[in-house]
Design a protein around this motif. Structure first.
Motif, PDB file in Angstrom:
ATOM      1  N   ILE A 184     -51.046  10.627  61.377  1.00  0.00           N
ATOM      2  CA  ILE A 184     -50.459  11.849  61.935  1.00  0.00           C
ATOM      3  C   ILE A 184     -51.205  12.251  63.209  1.00  0.00           C
ATOM      4  CG2 ILE A 184     -50.144  14.324  61.565  1.00  0.00           C
ATOM      5  CD1 ILE A 184     -49.635  13.705  58.613  1.00  0.00           C
ATOM      6  N   GLU A 185     -52.523  12.207  63.154  1.00  0.00           N
ATOM      7  CA  GLU A 185     -53.339  12.604  64.311  1.00  0.00           C
ATOM      8  C   GLU A 185     -53.049  11.714  65.514  1.00  0.00           C
ATOM      9  OE1 GLU A 185     -58.046  13.375  65.475  1.00  0.00           O
ATOM     10  OE2 GLU A 185     -57.517  12.404  63.581  1.00  0.00           O
ATOM     11  N   GLY A 218     -50.871  12.930  68.995  1.00  0.00           N
ATOM     12  CA  GLY A 218     -51.460  12.873  70.325  1.00  0.00           C
ATOM     13  C   GLY A 218     -50.550  12.241  71.353  1.00  0.00           C
ATOM     14  N   GLU A 219     -49.473  11.612  70.884  1.00  0.00           N
ATOM     15  CA  GLU A 219     -48.555  10.901  71.775  1.00  0.00           C
ATOM     16  C   GLU A 219     -47.138  11.466  71.744  1.00  0.00           C
ATOM     17  OE1 GLU A 219     -48.779   7.042  70.096  1.00  0.00           O
ATOM     18  OE2 GLU A 219     -50.748   6.565  70.957  1.00  0.00           O
ATOM     19  N   ASN A 220     -46.863  12.319  70.765  1.00  0.00           N
ATOM     20  CA  ASN A 220     -45.498  12.834  70.583  1.00  0.00           C
ATOM     21  C   ASN A 220     -45.528  14.322  70.278  1.00  0.00           C
ATOM     22  OD1 ASN A 220     -43.793  10.103  70.176  1.00  0.00           O
ATOM     23  ND2 ASN A 220     -45.728   9.902  69.063  1.00  0.00           N
ATOM     24  N   PRO A 221     -44.596  15.086  70.831  1.00  0.00           N
ATOM     25  CA  PRO A 221     -44.553  16.522  70.535  1.00  0.00           C
ATOM     26  C   PRO A 221     -44.077  16.812  69.122  1.00  0.00           C
ATOM     27  CG  PRO A 221     -42.681  15.897  71.886  1.00  0.00           C
ATOM     28  CD  PRO A 221     -43.572  14.694  71.820  1.00  0.00           C
ATOM     29  N   LEU A 222     -43.403  15.843  68.511  1.00  0.00           N
ATOM     30  CA  LEU A 222     -42.876  16.013  67.154  1.00  0.00           C
ATOM     31  C   LEU A 222     -43.141  14.738  66.357  1.00  0.00           C
ATOM     32  CD1 LEU A 222     -41.143  17.414  64.926  1.00  0.00           C
ATOM     33  CD2 LEU A 222     -39.125  16.412  66.054  1.00  0.00           C
ATOM     34  N   VAL A 223     -43.704  14.904  65.173  1.00  0.00           N
ATOM     35  CA  VAL A 223     -43.928  13.799  64.242  1.00  0.00           C
ATOM     36  C   VAL A 223     -43.277  14.176  62.916  1.00  0.00           C
ATOM     37  CG1 VAL A 223     -45.641  12.445  62.965  1.00  0.00           C
ATOM     38  CG2 VAL A 223     -46.101  13.135  65.336  1.00  0.00           C
ATOM     39  N   LEU A 224     -42.506  13.259  62.358  1.00  0.00           N
ATOM     40  CA  LEU A 224     -41.889  13.476  61.055  1.00  0.00           C
ATOM     41  C   LEU A 224     -42.723  12.787  59.986  1.00  0.00           C
ATOM     42  CD1 LEU A 224     -38.157  12.747  62.012  1.00  0.00           C
ATOM     43  CD2 LEU A 224     -39.395  14.923  62.111  1.00  0.00           C
TER      44      LEU A 224
END
Length: 237
Positions: free
Chosen positions: A88-89, A93-99
């Motif tokens: 997740i971390e 750091g690379e995407n504004p949204l993580v699912l």
């Protein structure tokens, strides 16, 4: 890259066994372009992909917590939780949204315990069972598809790892096959070679569906700990 001035969002999609969690995560990912972290220890095992309902071939970027084989033994919950938080971390750091697609009770608890200390904005969507009777029928049909798609063959291979048989007997779905063999006085080593007539498969499917239902009940109770911003969604597929 996510902006340094914008707190990344981690959107958790959880749901009991057979409620369409992977479908919901896939649809959300395709609509937003967000990556999906699969918080499921069992789906890390490549040799039981049918048994674990590991998502495949839907053109979604999914990150699993490890790549294991049954012979490797159980994936410790604390190690899997660390892998989940790390993944997740990195992605946040690379995407504004993580699912995060959550099905593991142990990982749900681990994520809930750490959530307050993480620098992300958490939201959650929890799929629920609308009609228990219809859900049982759905689980039975799903189990039958698994059995005809290779679950029995996966069990046969997993059972050959003699030292891991206690672990195999704890895996949702495979535990039902072990119990069915005990009830029917069938050697588990012989299960995959039995004639696969409709009556046999339907009988075993009932056992698998019951195991999945029991797991789903435990999941539903655990998922309530996720909800700061919970959105209940009724779904049966």
């Amino acid at each position: 890259m996510a902006s340094a001035n914008c707190e990344p969002q981690v959107h958790v999609i959880a749901g009991p066994e057979g409620t369409g969690r992977s479908t919901a995560a896939g649809e959300f990912a395709r609509a937003t372009g967000a990556p999906v972290v699969v918080a499921d220890r069992t789906q890390c095992y490549l040799d039981i992909a049918v048994t674990s309902a590991r998502p495949q071939g839907d053109a979604v970027t999914r990150y699993f917590l490890a790549a294991r084989q049954v012979r490797d033994g159980e994936f410790p919950a604390e190690v899997a939780t660390s892998a989940l938080l790390h993944q997740i971390e990195v992605l946040a750091g690379e995407n504004p949204l993580v699912l995060v697609e959550v099905s593991s009770v142990s990982l749900t608890r681990g994520l809930a315990e750490c959530r307050a200390s993480l620098p992300f904005r958490f939201t959650s969507q929890v799929l629920t069972i609308d009609d228990p009777a219809a859900h049982v029928l759905h689980l039975r049909a799903r189990a039958l598809r698994m059995l005809t798609a290779g679950m029995l063959d996966e069990f046969a291979l997993a059972w050959r790892a003699i030292g891991q048989r206690p672990f195999v007997s704890s895996i949702s779905g495979l535990d039902a096959l072990v119990r069915w063999c005990e009830e029917a006085s069938v050697n588990p080593e012989d299960l995959a070679s039995l004639p696969r007539d409709a009556n046999l498969l339907m009988d075993i499917a009932d056992w698998v569906a019951q195991a999945h239902l029991e797991r789903g009940i435990a999941q539903e109770a655990a998922f309530s700990s996720l909800s700061d911003e919970q959105h209940a969604v009724n779904h049966t597929d």
